[in-house]
Design an enzyme around this catalytic site. Structure first.
Site, PDB file in Angstrom:
ATOM      1  N   GLY A  93      -5.674   4.297  -3.539  1.00 29.25           N
ATOM      2  CA  GLY A  93      -6.188   4.982  -2.355  1.00 29.25           C
ATOM      3  C   GLY A  93      -5.734   6.706  -2.356  1.00 29.25           C
ATOM      4  O   GLY A  93      -5.221   7.009  -1.375  1.00 29.25           O
ATOM      5  N   ALA A  94      -5.054   6.976  -3.737  1.00 34.84           N
ATOM      6  CA  ALA A  94      -4.685   8.057  -3.623  1.00 34.84           C
ATOM      7  C   ALA A  94      -5.213   8.820  -4.119  1.00 34.84           C
ATOM      8  O   ALA A  94      -4.819  10.117  -5.327  1.00 34.84           O
ATOM      9  CB  ALA A  94      -3.392   7.804  -4.994  1.00 34.84           C
ATOM     10  N   SER A  95      -6.534   8.744  -3.988  1.00 32.35           N
ATOM     11  CA  SER A  95      -7.653  10.918  -4.777  1.00 32.35           C
ATOM     12  C   SER A  95      -7.658  11.578  -4.301  1.00 32.35           C
ATOM     13  O   SER A  95      -7.720  12.456  -3.985  1.00 32.35           O
ATOM     14  CB  SER A  95      -8.958   9.846  -4.657  1.00 32.35           C
ATOM     15  OG  SER A  95      -9.625   9.687  -3.843  1.00 32.35           O
ATOM     16  N   VAL A 118      -9.532  -2.663  -3.501  1.00 34.14           N
ATOM     17  CA  VAL A 118      -8.434  -2.946  -3.176  1.00 34.14           C
ATOM     18  C   VAL A 118      -8.825  -4.247  -1.983  1.00 34.14           C
ATOM     19  O   VAL A 118      -8.053  -4.712  -2.335  1.00 34.14           O
ATOM     20  CB  VAL A 118      -7.384  -2.472  -2.835  1.00 34.14           C
ATOM     21  CG1 VAL A 118      -6.466  -1.337  -3.498  1.00 34.14           C
ATOM     22  CG2 VAL A 118      -7.888  -1.651  -1.354  1.00 34.14           C
ATOM     23  N   ASN A 170      -1.528   2.703   0.029  1.00 33.84           N
ATOM     24  CA  ASN A 170      -2.014   3.426   1.076  1.00 33.84           C
ATOM     25  C   ASN A 170      -3.681   3.125   1.341  1.00 33.84           C
ATOM     26  O   ASN A 170      -4.152   3.585   2.580  1.00 33.84           O
ATOM     27  CB  ASN A 170      -1.977   4.794   0.341  1.00 33.84           C
ATOM     28  CG  ASN A 170      -2.368   5.919   1.355  1.00 33.84           C
ATOM     29  OD1 ASN A 170      -1.601   6.468   1.997  1.00 33.84           O
ATOM     30  ND2 ASN A 170      -3.199   7.178   0.426  1.00 33.84           N
ATOM     31  N   SER A 211       0.590   3.172  10.507  1.00 24.86           N
ATOM     32  CA  SER A 211      -0.075   3.739  11.442  1.00 24.86           C
ATOM     33  C   SER A 211       0.592   4.097  12.358  1.00 24.86           C
ATOM     34  O   SER A 211       0.700   3.259  13.469  1.00 24.86           O
ATOM     35  CB  SER A 211      -1.631   4.144  11.940  1.00 24.86           C
ATOM     36  OG  SER A 211      -1.989   5.611  12.456  1.00 24.86           O
ATOM     37  N   TYR A 261      -8.671  -0.696  13.455  1.00 32.36           N
ATOM     38  CA  TYR A 261      -7.775  -0.101  12.686  1.00 32.36           C
ATOM     39  C   TYR A 261      -6.361  -0.480  13.868  1.00 32.36           C
ATOM     40  O   TYR A 261      -5.409  -1.011  12.754  1.00 32.36           O
ATOM     41  CB  TYR A 261      -8.200   1.768  12.883  1.00 32.36           C
ATOM     42  CG  TYR A 261      -7.330   1.943  12.182  1.00 32.36           C
ATOM     43  CD1 TYR A 261      -7.314   2.344  11.087  1.00 32.36           C
ATOM     44  CD2 TYR A 261      -6.714   3.178  12.756  1.00 32.36           C
ATOM     45  CE1 TYR A 261      -6.600   3.542  10.563  1.00 32.36           C
ATOM     46  CE2 TYR A 261      -5.485   4.228  11.913  1.00 32.36           C
ATOM     47  CZ  TYR A 261      -5.448   3.808  10.854  1.00 32.36           C
ATOM     48  OH  TYR A 261      -4.637   4.834   9.627  1.00 32.36           O
ATOM     49  N   ALA A 310      -5.403  -2.969  14.734  1.00 36.33           N
ATOM     50  CA  ALA A 310      -4.841  -4.023  14.415  1.00 36.33           C
ATOM     51  C   ALA A 310      -5.159  -4.379  12.771  1.00 36.33           C
ATOM     52  O   ALA A 310      -4.114  -5.224  12.561  1.00 36.33           O
ATOM     53  CB  ALA A 310      -6.539  -4.936  15.159  1.00 36.33           C
ATOM     54  N   LYS A 326      -3.684  -2.280  11.598  1.00 39.38           N
ATOM     55  CA  LYS A 326      -2.553  -1.385  10.910  1.00 39.38           C
ATOM     56  C   LYS A 326      -1.369  -2.911  11.382  1.00 39.38           C
ATOM     57  O   LYS A 326       0.634  -2.079  11.362  1.00 39.38           O
ATOM     58  CB  LYS A 326      -2.376  -0.533  12.009  1.00 39.38           C
ATOM     59  CG  LYS A 326      -3.355   0.814  10.168  1.00 39.38           C
ATOM     60  CD  LYS A 326      -2.793   1.020   9.168  1.00 39.38           C
ATOM     61  CE  LYS A 326      -3.642   1.920   8.579  1.00 39.38           C
ATOM     62  NZ  LYS A 326      -3.008   2.018   6.930  1.00 39.38           N
TER      63      LYS A 326
END
Length: 239
Positions: A4-6, A56, A82, A134, A147, A149, A151
């Site tokens: 997720g590096a864009s 992913v 990420n 997070s 989200y 749950a 994380k």
């Protein structure tokens, strides 16, 4: 490899790791233009980077893509999980498919990529894995049940993995950002941002660079006695 590096935090992490001397694989799924911009920025700064496009959340695709990359490079010293997403709404309105997708990208994606690189790290007797969780995974937030749950699940996964591979000189840690200046927070009305800032003891939002610096430290050889930890980068929002 940074998934997720864009854009956002992932882009800054990739840039920081490249600046520290790593050859970075910039993972992305859809946003080719943004991913290419990340690579150009790294190359322009004298670093080494290339694209790695795959989902992913798809176990077979991720395993195949990472296996191909390992054949080319021979090893993977650093993995930063990420890639993530959220669907924000109250639970009574949350669709099952949205719950599933948040789990697939955030939690299953972390599992898929970790499993795919782990054998190579074990053989090399070295590895640094950093999982992006997070502050929401620790303190919760209304309208973000899926989200939170996912994380929180990453935290448990991190601690379990740290115990499994510590003897192989592989560390597994998590970084838990708070409210960070990203495209997502920029879309919030200024009045809403001001209300959030009132809850943060340091009195401001964090920056992607501050999160990336924490990640970069955890990937260095000098961090070898730190494993199974969750490093909060949240300005004191959650202690």
């Amino acid at each position: 490899m940074v998934t997720g590096a864009s854009r956002g935090i992932g882009r800054t992490v990739a840039w920081r790791l490249a600046a520290a001397g790593a050859r970075v694989l910039v993972n992305f799924l859809h946003n080719t233009a943004a991913a290419e911009e990340t690579v150009r920025a790294i190359l322009g700064n004298g670093g080494h980077a290339e694209l790695a496009q795959f989902d992913v959340a798809d176990a077979e695709t991720a395993e195949r893509a990472i296996a191909d990359l390992l054949k080319r490079f021979g090893r993977c010293d650093i993995l930063v999980n990420n890639a993530g997403m959220t669907v924000d709404t109250l639970l009574l309105r949350l669709k099952s498919r949205d719950w599933d997708r948040v789990m697939e990208v955030n939690l299953r994606g972390t599992f898929n990529c970790t499993k795919a690189v782990l054998r190579a790290m074990v053989r090399a007797r070295y590895g640094r894995i950093v999982n992006m969780t997070s502050v929401i995974g620790a303190m919760g937030n209304a309208g973000q049940a899926a989200y939170a749950a996912a994380k929180a699940g990453i935290v448990g996964f991190t601690k379990a993995m740290a115990r499994e591979v510590a003897a192989r000189n592989i560390t597994v840690n998590a970084v838990a950002p708070g409210l960070i200046q990203t495209e997502m927070t920029a879309r919030l009305p200024e009045s809403v941002q001001s209300e959030y800032v009132k809850l943060i003891p340091v009195g401001r939002l964090g920056t992607p660079e501050e999160v990336a610096d924490a990640v970069t430290f955890l990937t260095r050889p000098e961090s070898g006695y730190i494993t199974g930890q969750v490093i909060g980068v949240n300005g004191g929002l959650y202690m």
